[in-house]
Design a protein around this motif. Sequence first.
Motif, PDB file in Angstrom:
ATOM      1  N   LEU A  80       0.695  -1.158   0.051  1.00 25.65           N
ATOM      2  CA  LEU A  80      -0.150   0.109  -0.183  1.00 25.65           C
ATOM      3  C   LEU A  80       0.752   1.252  -0.013  1.00 25.65           C
ATOM      4  O   LEU A  80       0.308   2.392  -0.656  1.00 25.65           O
ATOM      5  N   TRP A  81       2.006   1.302   0.770  1.00 31.38           N
ATOM      6  CA  TRP A  81       2.785   2.355   0.680  1.00 31.38           C
ATOM      7  C   TRP A  81       3.369   2.551  -0.534  1.00 31.38           C
ATOM      8  O   TRP A  81       3.626   3.722  -1.091  1.00 31.38           O
ATOM      9  N   GLY A  82       3.988   1.546  -0.925  1.00 31.93           N
ATOM     10  CA  GLY A  82       4.647   1.428  -2.576  1.00 31.93           C
ATOM     11  C   GLY A  82       3.635   2.083  -3.422  1.00 31.93           C
ATOM     12  O   GLY A  82       4.160   3.028  -4.427  1.00 31.93           O
ATOM     13  N   GLN A  83       2.400   1.601  -3.235  1.00 30.25           N
ATOM     14  CA  GLN A  83       1.347   2.110  -4.351  1.00 30.25           C
ATOM     15  C   GLN A  83       1.155   3.478  -4.137  1.00 30.25           C
ATOM     16  O   GLN A  83       1.113   4.328  -5.226  1.00 30.25           O
ATOM     17  N   ALA A  89       3.828  10.503  -6.833  1.00 33.67           N
ATOM     18  CA  ALA A  89       5.088  10.760  -7.856  1.00 33.67           C
ATOM     19  C   ALA A  89       4.197  11.209  -9.099  1.00 33.67           C
ATOM     20  O   ALA A  89       4.382  12.246  -9.741  1.00 33.67           O
ATOM     21  N   ILE A  90       3.266  10.579  -9.564  1.00 32.04           N
ATOM     22  CA  ILE A  90       2.542  10.921 -10.742  1.00 32.04           C
ATOM     23  C   ILE A  90       1.708  11.901 -10.731  1.00 32.04           C
ATOM     24  O   ILE A  90       1.662  12.918 -11.580  1.00 32.04           O
ATOM     25  N   ARG A  91       0.882  12.111  -9.579  1.00 34.48           N
ATOM     26  CA  ARG A  91       0.036  12.967  -9.150  1.00 34.48           C
ATOM     27  C   ARG A  91       0.650  14.454  -9.094  1.00 34.48           C
ATOM     28  O   ARG A  91       0.325  15.488 -10.068  1.00 34.48           O
ATOM     29  N   SER A 115      11.289   6.959  -6.424  1.00 39.85           N
ATOM     30  CA  SER A 115      12.649   6.167  -5.873  1.00 39.85           C
ATOM     31  C   SER A 115      11.926   5.558  -4.668  1.00 39.85           C
ATOM     32  O   SER A 115      12.369   4.376  -4.501  1.00 39.85           O
ATOM     33  N   GLU A 116      11.100   5.872  -3.648  1.00 41.90           N
ATOM     34  CA  GLU A 116      10.845   5.294  -2.505  1.00 41.90           C
ATOM     35  C   GLU A 116       9.805   4.239  -3.135  1.00 41.90           C
ATOM     36  O   GLU A 116       9.901   3.178  -2.432  1.00 41.90           O
ATOM     37  N   SER A 117       8.988   4.272  -3.989  1.00 44.77           N
ATOM     38  CA  SER A 117       8.110   3.348  -4.333  1.00 44.77           C
ATOM     39  C   SER A 117       8.763   1.974  -4.935  1.00 44.77           C
ATOM     40  O   SER A 117       8.603   0.870  -4.414  1.00 44.77           O
ATOM     41  N   LYS A 118      10.064   2.264  -5.678  1.00 43.98           N
ATOM     42  CA  LYS A 118      10.889   1.237  -6.251  1.00 43.98           C
ATOM     43  C   LYS A 118      11.620   0.432  -5.206  1.00 43.98           C
ATOM     44  O   LYS A 118      11.558  -0.660  -5.121  1.00 43.98           O
ATOM     45  N   ARG A 119      11.893   1.331  -4.100  1.00 48.81           N
ATOM     46  CA  ARG A 119      12.683   0.820  -2.929  1.00 48.81           C
ATOM     47  C   ARG A 119      11.759  -0.051  -2.471  1.00 48.81           C
ATOM     48  O   ARG A 119      12.316  -1.402  -1.835  1.00 48.81           O
ATOM     49  N   VAL A 120      10.685   0.305  -2.084  1.00 44.49           N
ATOM     50  CA  VAL A 120       9.568  -0.872  -1.435  1.00 44.49           C
ATOM     51  C   VAL A 120       9.530  -2.071  -2.164  1.00 44.49           C
ATOM     52  O   VAL A 120       9.544  -2.971  -1.345  1.00 44.49           O
TER      53      VAL A 120
END
Length: 315
Positions: A80-83, A89-91, A115-120
């Motif tokens: 959920l956090w990654g999503q 980022a997109i918004r 970057s945080e999304s990818k890291r998660v």
Amino acid sequence: MHYAMRLIRARLDRYARALPPSLRRDFGKYLHRARKAQATGTAVGARSQDPAYWLLLPGWLAHGGIGAHKRPQRILGDVLWGQYCLYLAIRIKDDLFDRQARSKNLSCVADRFMSESKRVFEKYFDERSSFWDGYKRCVETTNAAIRQIDTLQRADTTSASQLLREYAKQSAVFKVGSLAICKVSGRPGIFASISRFADHTAIASQIIDDLQDITEDLKQKRLNYAARVVLQNAKTVPQGGSTIPKRIASGFLYGDGLQTIFGEVRSRLRLAGEALGSLRLPESSAYLSSYNAVLNVLEQHLHRERVRWVFGREV
């Protein structure tokens, strides 16, 4: 507050506090404006107590029909956090593109959330995982659709159906969390059904958002789906001119556009329900029922406002 939103707000607060001061200040202002707009909006999502479907769906999958594995439940918080990081980022990039946000610092904030999304997600999928093909495809589809929608809404010859197809593509990025749960659960085959549900629900939600955003979009010389449908169904031309805003106002008062718009939304919700029918996710049925109930309230409200405007009273 729903579990998903409690979790995200807690993580978001911690993440924001760790940003450099200048980024933290501008992001705080941006987030405050976004929450204020959501709280005062008229869209279904603003009136409902439920989070967006794309924050609920991973939980339904983790606890429901594919929940025989315990791992999806354990990783749900990270998913959920990654999503949500991907959404932010997109918004933010979209709002910068639309000039609804102007701080240059926000572009850096958006990059950090990406970057945080990818890291998660890297905690659960190595670089060889097919998950990353889906992740990349969803991001690219959304970014391309954002630009295409802007072009289509500014063109005179755009059809309403063209916009609906792009609305589904614009929301592709919201499928990443569900894709992650499917991959971890060893059930990637059900993602096609989930994708159809997400497409139809995204279209329904965007149509309602278009109703709310007609005036703002017109200021930016855009005709969104709702505006085009109202224009197509307008039965009279107002006295004193036939400018597009006046024709839209007349269409709202005297045309059949609202009925067409709400009919399309209900059709999309029906198709969304059918897409998940074989997965036995009772939460999805409850969500769609709640959505339809709020939709009925919104339609009745708009009808009363129209009656009040035309006749000066409710009938």
